[in-house]
Write a protein that holds these residues in place. Structure first.
Motif, PDB file in Angstrom:
ATOM      1  N   PHE A 147      46.553 -11.758  32.920  1.00 35.33           N
ATOM      2  CA  PHE A 147      45.655 -10.610  33.070  1.00 35.33           C
ATOM      3  C   PHE A 147      46.266  -9.393  32.369  1.00 35.33           C
ATOM      4  O   PHE A 147      47.482  -9.218  32.357  1.00 35.33           O
ATOM      5  N   THR A 148      45.404  -8.585  31.777  1.00 35.37           N
ATOM      6  CA  THR A 148      45.871  -7.391  31.052  1.00 35.37           C
ATOM      7  C   THR A 148      45.060  -6.179  31.517  1.00 35.37           C
ATOM      8  O   THR A 148      44.138  -6.312  32.315  1.00 35.37           O
ATOM      9  N   SER A 149      45.391  -5.032  30.953  1.00 35.07           N
ATOM     10  CA  SER A 149      44.726  -3.789  31.359  1.00 35.07           C
ATOM     11  C   SER A 149      43.350  -3.631  30.715  1.00 35.07           C
ATOM     12  O   SER A 149      42.620  -2.710  31.058  1.00 35.07           O
ATOM     13  N   GLY A 150      43.005  -4.485  29.755  1.00 31.34           N
ATOM     14  CA  GLY A 150      41.696  -4.335  29.124  1.00 31.34           C
ATOM     15  C   GLY A 150      41.635  -5.060  27.797  1.00 31.34           C
ATOM     16  O   GLY A 150      42.624  -5.669  27.352  1.00 31.34           O
ATOM     17  N   GLY A 151      40.468  -4.991  27.169  1.00 29.90           N
ATOM     18  CA  GLY A 151      40.263  -5.690  25.909  1.00 29.90           C
ATOM     19  C   GLY A 151      41.219  -5.226  24.812  1.00 29.90           C
ATOM     20  O   GLY A 151      41.655  -6.015  23.974  1.00 29.90           O
ATOM     21  N   LEU A 313      30.847  -7.182  35.782  1.00 29.64           N
ATOM     22  CA  LEU A 313      30.653  -6.141  36.800  1.00 29.64           C
ATOM     23  C   LEU A 313      31.814  -5.981  37.783  1.00 29.64           C
ATOM     24  O   LEU A 313      31.605  -5.747  38.977  1.00 29.64           O
ATOM     25  N   LEU A 314      33.056  -6.112  37.297  1.00 30.92           N
ATOM     26  CA  LEU A 314      34.211  -5.852  38.159  1.00 30.92           C
ATOM     27  C   LEU A 314      34.800  -4.484  37.815  1.00 30.92           C
ATOM     28  O   LEU A 314      34.675  -4.013  36.691  1.00 30.92           O
ATOM     29  N   PRO A 315      35.440  -3.833  38.789  1.00 26.11           N
ATOM     30  CA  PRO A 315      35.962  -2.479  38.545  1.00 26.11           C
ATOM     31  C   PRO A 315      37.093  -2.477  37.508  1.00 26.11           C
ATOM     32  O   PRO A 315      37.838  -3.448  37.382  1.00 26.11           O
ATOM     33  N   ILE A 316      37.214  -1.361  36.820  1.00 27.22           N
ATOM     34  CA  ILE A 316      38.272  -1.154  35.827  1.00 27.22           C
ATOM     35  C   ILE A 316      39.616  -1.128  36.556  1.00 27.22           C
ATOM     36  O   ILE A 316      39.719  -0.480  37.596  1.00 27.22           O
ATOM     37  N   SER A 317      40.710  -1.753  36.091  1.00 29.98           N
ATOM     38  CA  SER A 317      40.657  -2.559  34.898  1.00 29.98           C
ATOM     39  C   SER A 317      40.774  -4.024  35.255  1.00 29.98           C
ATOM     40  O   SER A 317      41.406  -4.366  36.257  1.00 29.98           O
ATOM     41  N   CYS A 318      40.202  -4.879  34.409  1.00 30.46           N
ATOM     42  CA  CYS A 318      40.258  -6.307  34.677  1.00 30.46           C
ATOM     43  C   CYS A 318      39.925  -7.062  33.397  1.00 30.46           C
ATOM     44  O   CYS A 318      38.778  -7.104  32.963  1.00 30.46           O
ATOM     45  N   SER A 319      40.958  -7.613  32.768  1.00 37.07           N
ATOM     46  CA  SER A 319      40.768  -8.312  31.504  1.00 37.07           C
ATOM     47  C   SER A 319      41.737  -9.474  31.449  1.00 37.07           C
ATOM     48  O   SER A 319      42.787  -9.448  32.094  1.00 37.07           O
ATOM     49  N   ALA A 320      41.375 -10.514  30.693  1.00 34.35           N
ATOM     50  CA  ALA A 320      42.305 -11.637  30.539  1.00 34.35           C
ATOM     51  C   ALA A 320      42.552 -11.914  29.071  1.00 34.35           C
ATOM     52  O   ALA A 320      41.688 -11.689  28.212  1.00 34.35           O
ATOM     53  N   PHE A 321      43.765 -12.379  28.795  1.00 37.42           N
ATOM     54  CA  PHE A 321      44.150 -12.843  27.469  1.00 37.42           C
ATOM     55  C   PHE A 321      44.518 -14.316  27.627  1.00 37.42           C
ATOM     56  O   PHE A 321      45.406 -14.655  28.402  1.00 37.42           O
ATOM     57  N   PHE A 363      47.318  -6.628  40.565  1.00 32.39           N
ATOM     58  CA  PHE A 363      46.821  -7.948  40.968  1.00 32.39           C
ATOM     59  C   PHE A 363      45.304  -8.012  40.706  1.00 32.39           C
ATOM     60  O   PHE A 363      44.517  -8.268  41.601  1.00 32.39           O
ATOM     61  N   ASP A 364      44.909  -7.783  39.452  1.00 31.66           N
ATOM     62  CA  ASP A 364      43.479  -7.774  39.122  1.00 31.66           C
ATOM     63  C   ASP A 364      42.824  -9.153  39.274  1.00 31.66           C
ATOM     64  O   ASP A 364      41.606  -9.247  39.434  1.00 31.66           O
ATOM     65  N   ALA A 365      43.640 -10.206  39.198  1.00 29.37           N
ATOM     66  CA  ALA A 365      43.069 -11.554  39.296  1.00 29.37           C
ATOM     67  C   ALA A 365      42.319 -11.758  40.612  1.00 29.37           C
ATOM     68  O   ALA A 365      41.387 -12.563  40.688  1.00 29.37           O
ATOM     69  N   LEU A 366      42.698 -10.984  41.645  1.00 22.76           N
ATOM     70  CA  LEU A 366      42.027 -11.142  42.940  1.00 22.76           C
ATOM     71  C   LEU A 366      40.533 -10.825  42.846  1.00 22.76           C
ATOM     72  O   LEU A 366      39.707 -11.422  43.523  1.00 22.76           O
ATOM     73  N   LYS A 367      40.194  -9.861  41.970  1.00 22.62           N
ATOM     74  CA  LYS A 367      38.777  -9.475  41.842  1.00 22.62           C
ATOM     75  C   LYS A 367      37.956 -10.648  41.304  1.00 22.62           C
ATOM     76  O   LYS A 367      36.844 -10.893  41.750  1.00 22.62           O
ATOM     77  N   VAL A 368      38.537 -11.360  40.341  1.00 24.02           N
ATOM     78  CA  VAL A 368      37.841 -12.528  39.797  1.00 24.02           C
ATOM     79  C   VAL A 368      37.773 -13.614  40.882  1.00 24.02           C
ATOM     80  O   VAL A 368      36.722 -14.216  41.109  1.00 24.02           O
TER      81      VAL A 368
END
Ligand SMILES: *Cc1c(COP(=O)(O)O)cnc(C)c1O
Length: 486
Positions: A147-151, A313-321, A363-368
């Motif tokens: 997971f990263t901070s964004g695109g 539609l998840l809150p900022i930030s949530c991105s994957a590489f 821990f943005d993965a929790l949102k997914v």
């Protein structure tokens, strides 16, 4: 100072204070959702004046109630309502309600994803979410991701992997240890002229410079023109330059147009080039039975960018590489005695810092994990299909009206158009919609002309809001034309 009010711990007073603060905050938030407008706040000048009255660092602290009052009176009324049906400007989505609860869990427990002993269960969840995602995108057994901070950071990671892979594997030059090889100024990266600006930013940060990025023209569907890509690579080879990578865009930021990854993969294979797919916007189509064919070939990419804070539609930030071959992460690995000892891995403690350019990480993965379960595939398919169908409806309405010009039929959920009047009139339309009608739409340019843009990420939008928007624009045009004649 009352220490019971500092941290949430296992004591009744601290729990009561936590509950009070969260309840009061959620009530204040709920009460501030008192409008259907996207923006009803102040102009930038008035906002500055209003906020300057507050002493941000007083000598002694105040109660949370006092500070919350100021948040409620000065800040909340000036927020943009991303869930408003009148907010259609950017690739900036409203947040699903359950994902807001996810954020509360994430910040309350405040795990850090760098090492297992800072995020025990969170590390295991991120690993499982990444595994689910690499399977969903068909990346195969050797795949991995983070997971990263964004695109932008995901694209940076993609091009860093591309550069290091090219130097190590094709040129047999250890870039991690020795830095760039002497012929680095000959490296070339190909991407469509409509790709995200993070590609150029990254070329700069990686030491390759903007000139390393070759902008390939687009065809009439606004996709990378494959024959031009071939021509440009051959021209560059003839000049002694070094074509090293292609960045395909699966959903351009403005138009949602999707490059043909299958043909691009062929070309990359022919020239030993790396293929990164920027699916920050379009990646969500994978959950739509109706539209997932549009991502055909995404599984052939060496790496992929997916943003969850856009169509998911998840809150900022949530991105994957995501990467096809986990060895691509080797360049990121560096061991620190205080953090991620080599022996940890042997004992089964995974330290995710080895895959990330960040150290402390959310821990943005929790949102997914939560929203994929609450929505399910079918829930997400409904949301995504609705946004695409809204874009088609708006496009058709505008296309039929003589006074509007459109550019391309949408493949995702954005529509770019202009009124046939002047650039000045089109700019005026956007400003008046924002400050007088509470409607927020975007602005871009195409062939040197000002265009307006609606990015439709809100599944609550219906034909009614789309017609209302066109009606408001028509009214503004009439008013402005009258003023000009006076
Ligand atoms: C939004 C976007 C990005 C940048 O993502 P951030 O999350 O804003 O950093 C990159 N590429 C494309 C195609 C995008 O639409």
């Amino acid at each position: 100072m009352n220490f019971d009010d500092l941290l949430l711990v296992n004591n009744t007073k601290s729990k009561q204070y936590y509950k009070d603060v969260i309840e009061k905050t959620s009530l204040a938030i709920i009460n501030s959702f008192n409008t259907s407008l996207a923006y009803k706040g102040l102009s930038p000048q008035d906002l500055k004046k209003e906020l300057n009255q507050i002493d941000i660092l007083p000598e002694n602290g105040e109660s949370f109630d006092e500070v919350l009052k100021k948040v409620v009176s000065k800040i909340m009324p000036n927020f943009l309502y991303t869930s408003s049906k009148g907010y259609m400007a950017h690739l900036h989505s409203p947040a699903l309600i359950e994902s807001i609860a996810s954020e509360l869990i994430i910040s309350t427990f405040n795990q850090s994803m760098d090492s297992w002993d800072q995020s025990p269960v969170a590390t295991e969840i991120e690993l499982l979410v990444i595994q689910m995602l690499t399977k969903l995108y068909g990346l195969g057994d050797q795949s991995d991701g983070v997971f990263t901070s964004g695109g932008s950071q995901s694209n940076f990671s993609g091009l860093m992997c591309a550069r290091d892979w090219y130097c190590n594997t094709v040129l047999h030059h250890d870039v991690k240890k020795k830095g760039l090889p002497s012929n680095y100024h000959k490296f070339r990266i190909y991407t469509s002229q409509l790709s995200h600006f993070s590609v150029e930013k990254t070329a700069h940060i990686l030491g390759l410079g903007y000139d390393a990025v070759r902008k390939v023209p687009v065809d009439d569907k606004l996709k990378m023109d494959i024959s031009m890509l071939k021509i440009m690579i051959n021209e560059d080879l003839a000049k002694g330059l070094i074509p090293m990578a292609v960045v395909a865009t699966l959903g351009t930021t403005d138009y949602g147009s999707i490059d043909d990854v299958v043909s691009i993969r062929d070309i990359c294979d022919k020239h030993s080039m790396y293929l990164h797919s920027d699916a920050a916007y379009g990646g969500a189509l994978i959950l739509s039975e109706k539209y997932k064919d549009r991502l055909k070939g995404i599984e052939l990419s060496d790496s992929i960018t997916i943003d969850f804070h856009k169509m998911f539609l998840l809150p900022i930030s949530c991105s994957a590489f995501l990467v096809k071959d986990k060895d691509l992460f080797t360049p990121y690995q560096l061991h620190a005695d205080y953090l991620n000892r080599e022996e940890d891995e042997e004992e089964g403690y995974t330290n995710l810092v080895g895959k990330s350019i960040q150290t402390t990480r959310r821990f943005d993965a929790l949102k997914v994990w939560i929203s994929f379960q609450t929505q399910g595939k079918s829930g997400y398919a409904t949301i995504i299909d609705k946004c695409i169908s809204n874009a088609n409806t708006l496009y058709n309405m505008l296309d039929l009206a003589d006074v509007y010009e459109t550019i391309v039929e949408p493949e995702l959920s954005s529509v770019v158009f202009k009124h046939r009047g002047s650039d000045k009139l089109n700019k005026k339309i956007r400003k008046i919609l924002l400050h007088e009608n509470g409607l927020v739409i975007g602005q871009t340019s195409f062939n040197g002309k000002v265009y307006l843009k609606c990015t439709l990420l809100n599944p609550l939008v219906t034909n009614y809001e789309l017609l209302h928007l066109i009606k408001k624009i028509n009214e503004i045009v009439i008013e402005e034309t009258k003023k000009l004649k006076k």
